[in-house]
Design a protein around this motif. Structure first.
Motif, PDB file in Angstrom:
ATOM      1  N   GLN A 118      -1.245  -1.428  -7.605  1.00 32.30           N
ATOM      2  CA  GLN A 118      -1.899  -2.705  -7.913  1.00 32.30           C
ATOM      3  C   GLN A 118      -2.147  -2.824  -9.412  1.00 32.30           C
ATOM      4  OE1 GLN A 118      -2.805  -5.241  -5.466  1.00 32.30           O
ATOM      5  NE2 GLN A 118      -2.749  -6.313  -7.409  1.00 32.30           N
ATOM      6  N   GLU A 119      -2.626  -1.750 -10.014  1.00 26.65           N
ATOM      7  CA  GLU A 119      -2.956  -1.758 -11.439  1.00 26.65           C
ATOM      8  C   GLU A 119      -1.717  -1.786 -12.330  1.00 26.65           C
ATOM      9  OE1 GLU A 119      -5.453   1.684 -11.789  1.00 26.65           O
ATOM     10  OE2 GLU A 119      -7.174   0.666 -10.865  1.00 26.65           O
ATOM     11  N   SER A 120      -0.569  -1.425 -11.788  1.00 30.54           N
ATOM     12  CA  SER A 120       0.668  -1.395 -12.588  1.00 30.54           C
ATOM     13  C   SER A 120       1.162  -2.790 -12.949  1.00 30.54           C
ATOM     14  CB  SER A 120       1.771  -0.668 -11.819  1.00 30.54           C
ATOM     15  OG  SER A 120       2.289  -1.501 -10.780  1.00 30.54           O
ATOM     16  N   ASN A 121       0.679  -3.801 -12.229  1.00 30.48           N
ATOM     17  CA  ASN A 121       1.131  -5.185 -12.428  1.00 30.48           C
ATOM     18  C   ASN A 121       2.622  -5.368 -12.185  1.00 30.48           C
ATOM     19  OD1 ASN A 121      -1.450  -6.272 -13.044  1.00 30.48           O
ATOM     20  ND2 ASN A 121      -1.300  -5.316 -15.066  1.00 30.48           N
ATOM     21  N   ARG A 122       3.211  -4.487 -11.399  1.00 35.96           N
ATOM     22  CA  ARG A 122       4.618  -4.626 -11.010  1.00 35.96           C
ATOM     23  C   ARG A 122       4.812  -5.915 -10.209  1.00 35.96           C
ATOM     24  NH1 ARG A 122       9.070  -1.081 -10.122  1.00 35.96           N
ATOM     25  NH2 ARG A 122       7.804   0.656 -10.788  1.00 35.96           N
ATOM     26  N   PHE A 123       3.788  -6.277  -9.448  1.00 34.71           N
ATOM     27  CA  PHE A 123       3.837  -7.466  -8.601  1.00 34.71           C
ATOM     28  C   PHE A 123       2.750  -8.439  -9.040  1.00 34.71           C
ATOM     29  CE2 PHE A 123       5.483  -3.956  -6.068  1.00 34.71           C
ATOM     30  CZ  PHE A 123       6.703  -4.477  -5.657  1.00 34.71           C
ATOM     31  N   LYS A 124       3.059  -9.707  -8.978  1.00 34.29           N
ATOM     32  CA  LYS A 124       2.086 -10.743  -9.359  1.00 34.29           C
ATOM     33  C   LYS A 124       1.072 -10.984  -8.236  1.00 34.29           C
ATOM     34  CE  LYS A 124       4.966 -12.834 -12.799  1.00 34.29           C
ATOM     35  NZ  LYS A 124       4.932 -11.658 -13.581  1.00 34.29           N
ATOM     36  N   LYS A 125       1.466 -10.730  -6.999  1.00 39.51           N
ATOM     37  CA  LYS A 125       0.577 -10.936  -5.853  1.00 39.51           C
ATOM     38  C   LYS A 125      -0.130  -9.614  -5.518  1.00 39.51           C
ATOM     39  CE  LYS A 125       3.849 -12.593  -3.141  1.00 39.51           C
ATOM     40  NZ  LYS A 125       4.521 -13.176  -1.972  1.00 39.51           N
ATOM     41  N   PRO A 126      -1.242  -9.683  -4.781  1.00 38.08           N
ATOM     42  CA  PRO A 126      -1.964  -8.463  -4.397  1.00 38.08           C
ATOM     43  C   PRO A 126      -1.154  -7.572  -3.450  1.00 38.08           C
ATOM     44  CG  PRO A 126      -3.240 -10.445  -3.840  1.00 38.08           C
ATOM     45  CD  PRO A 126      -1.902 -10.896  -4.314  1.00 38.08           C
ATOM     46  N   ILE A 127      -1.442  -6.292  -3.521  1.00 35.26           N
ATOM     47  CA  ILE A 127      -0.843  -5.316  -2.606  1.00 35.26           C
ATOM     48  C   ILE A 127      -1.618  -5.413  -1.292  1.00 35.26           C
ATOM     49  CG2 ILE A 127      -0.307  -2.878  -2.214  1.00 35.26           C
ATOM     50  CD1 ILE A 127       1.153  -4.249  -4.652  1.00 35.26           C
ATOM     51  N   VAL A 128      -0.935  -5.768  -0.209  1.00 36.33           N
ATOM     52  CA  VAL A 128      -1.598  -5.993   1.081  1.00 36.33           C
ATOM     53  C   VAL A 128      -1.296  -4.904   2.108  1.00 36.33           C
ATOM     54  CG1 VAL A 128      -1.729  -8.494   0.748  1.00 36.33           C
ATOM     55  CG2 VAL A 128       0.270  -7.496   1.919  1.00 36.33           C
ATOM     56  N   THR A 129      -0.500  -3.920   1.743  1.00 38.27           N
ATOM     57  CA  THR A 129      -0.206  -2.813   2.660  1.00 38.27           C
ATOM     58  C   THR A 129      -1.527  -2.168   3.073  1.00 38.27           C
ATOM     59  OG1 THR A 129       1.934  -2.430   1.637  1.00 38.27           O
ATOM     60  CG2 THR A 129       0.979  -0.588   2.884  1.00 38.27           C
ATOM     61  N   GLU A 130      -1.710  -2.033   4.374  1.00 37.35           N
ATOM     62  CA  GLU A 130      -2.951  -1.471   4.889  1.00 37.35           C
ATOM     63  C   GLU A 130      -2.901   0.054   4.896  1.00 37.35           C
ATOM     64  OE1 GLU A 130      -4.819  -3.769   8.299  1.00 37.35           O
ATOM     65  OE2 GLU A 130      -2.719  -4.402   8.441  1.00 37.35           O
ATOM     66  N   ILE A 131      -4.059   0.663   4.720  1.00 36.09           N
ATOM     67  CA  ILE A 131      -4.243   2.107   4.852  1.00 36.09           C
ATOM     68  C   ILE A 131      -5.149   2.266   6.074  1.00 36.09           C
ATOM     69  CG2 ILE A 131      -4.950   4.252   3.748  1.00 36.09           C
ATOM     70  CD1 ILE A 131      -2.817   2.746   2.088  1.00 36.09           C
ATOM     71  N   LEU A 132      -4.592   2.813   7.157  1.00 38.55           N
ATOM     72  CA  LEU A 132      -5.294   2.838   8.446  1.00 38.55           C
ATOM     73  C   LEU A 132      -5.308   4.245   9.037  1.00 38.55           C
ATOM     74  CD1 LEU A 132      -3.464  -0.261   9.974  1.00 38.55           C
ATOM     75  CD2 LEU A 132      -5.810  -0.198   9.090  1.00 38.55           C
ATOM     76  N   PRO A 133      -6.327   4.567   9.823  1.00 41.96           N
ATOM     77  CA  PRO A 133      -6.320   5.866  10.510  1.00 41.96           C
ATOM     78  C   PRO A 133      -5.199   5.903  11.543  1.00 41.96           C
ATOM     79  CG  PRO A 133      -8.167   4.531  11.254  1.00 41.96           C
ATOM     80  CD  PRO A 133      -7.511   3.773  10.139  1.00 41.96           C
ATOM     81  N   ALA A 134      -4.534   7.028  11.628  1.00 38.93           N
ATOM     82  CA  ALA A 134      -3.485   7.195  12.629  1.00 38.93           C
ATOM     83  C   ALA A 134      -4.110   7.117  14.019  1.00 38.93           C
ATOM     84  CB  ALA A 134      -2.761   8.532  12.444  1.00 38.93           C
ATOM     85  N   SER A 135      -3.370   6.517  14.915  1.00 39.86           N
ATOM     86  CA  SER A 135      -3.788   6.443  16.312  1.00 39.86           C
ATOM     87  C   SER A 135      -2.638   7.000  17.147  1.00 39.86           C
ATOM     88  CB  SER A 135      -4.134   5.000  16.686  1.00 39.86           C
ATOM     89  OG  SER A 135      -3.049   4.136  16.439  1.00 39.86           O
ATOM     90  N   THR A 136      -2.631   6.719  18.419  1.00 40.89           N
ATOM     91  CA  THR A 136      -1.589   7.257  19.285  1.00 40.89           C
ATOM     92  C   THR A 136      -0.223   6.756  18.834  1.00 40.89           C
ATOM     93  OG1 THR A 136      -3.138   7.314  21.130  1.00 40.89           O
ATOM     94  CG2 THR A 136      -0.791   7.464  21.665  1.00 40.89           C
ATOM     95  N   PHE A 137       0.696   7.684  18.704  1.00 42.50           N
ATOM     96  CA  PHE A 137       2.080   7.381  18.340  1.00 42.50           C
ATOM     97  C   PHE A 137       2.917   7.365  19.608  1.00 42.50           C
ATOM     98  CE2 PHE A 137       6.355   9.083  17.331  1.00 42.50           C
ATOM     99  CZ  PHE A 137       6.806   8.064  16.511  1.00 42.50           C
ATOM    100  N   TYR A 138       3.646   6.281  19.790  1.00 46.28           N
ATOM    101  CA  TYR A 138       4.547   6.150  20.935  1.00 46.28           C
ATOM    102  C   TYR A 138       5.977   6.171  20.419  1.00 46.28           C
ATOM    103  CZ  TYR A 138       0.292   4.630  23.255  1.00 46.28           C
ATOM    104  OH  TYR A 138      -0.984   4.567  23.759  1.00 46.28           O
TER     105      TYR A 138
END
Length: 173
Positions: A118-138
């Motif tokens: 986000q701080e690199s300013n590589r993208f003009k829009k916000p970084i929206v990729t979520e950081i989430l706890p892992a849950s059950t993997f199928y």
């Protein structure tokens, strides 16, 4: 050997296997589903966008040979981290981007790389990729495993038509 797991959502899981495959310390990469509301979802259920699942790849790796930080460095340039509606021509909640962390150390590292991006300013829009706890993997159905090897022409055509390679080249290379 220190075996760990990393789980990434980056749009269609077909396109997320090859970048990580056959690297030293990578033991396996499975396509599958995470984060939804039903147990044992099928591809047909997930692709409706109604189950809440993400299409993901789960990577089992030896962190003494290939670190989690190295996986993160490979992950970000595979995606458009500013798109919250899917990835490239794949639209819908199942194609959103996310990093699913297995422990607090992974969460901290993922958040740090997101903040740096986000701080690199590589993208003009916000970084929206979520950081989430892992849950059950199928695990996804067999036909979705190693798709780039099983269906190389279809895989290459899909990548080209999706706009993924054009985006990666113009924003990351």
């Amino acid at each position: 050997m220190k075996q760990e797991r990393a789980t990434f959502a980056g749009g269609c899981f077909w396109c997320m296997v090859q970048p990580f495959d056959e690297l030293p310390g990578i033991h396996s990469i499975l396509s599958g589903y995470m984060g939804g509301t039903i147990d044992n979802p099928t591809y047909d259920q997930v692709k409706t966008g109604q189950t809440g699942h993400f299409e993901v790849v789960q990577i089992t790796f030896d962190s003494e040979k290939f670190s989690y930080d190295q996986l993160l460095e490979l992950y970000w340039p595979q995606i458009d981290p500013t798109d919250d509606g899917g990835q490239f021509h794949d639209r819908g909640s199942q194609y959103r981007t996310a990093i699913f962390y297995e422990n607090e150390d992974q969460r901290i590292r993922a958040e740090s790389t997101k903040q740096k991006l986000q701080e690199s300013n590589r993208f003009k829009k916000p970084i929206v990729t979520e950081i989430l706890p892992a849950s059950t993997f199928y695990v996804a159905e067999d036909e979705h495993q190693d798709f780039y090897k099983k269906q190389p022409k279809h895989y290459k055509q899909d990548r080209e038509e999706s706009g993924r390679d054009t985006f990666i080249h113009s924003h990351w290379k």
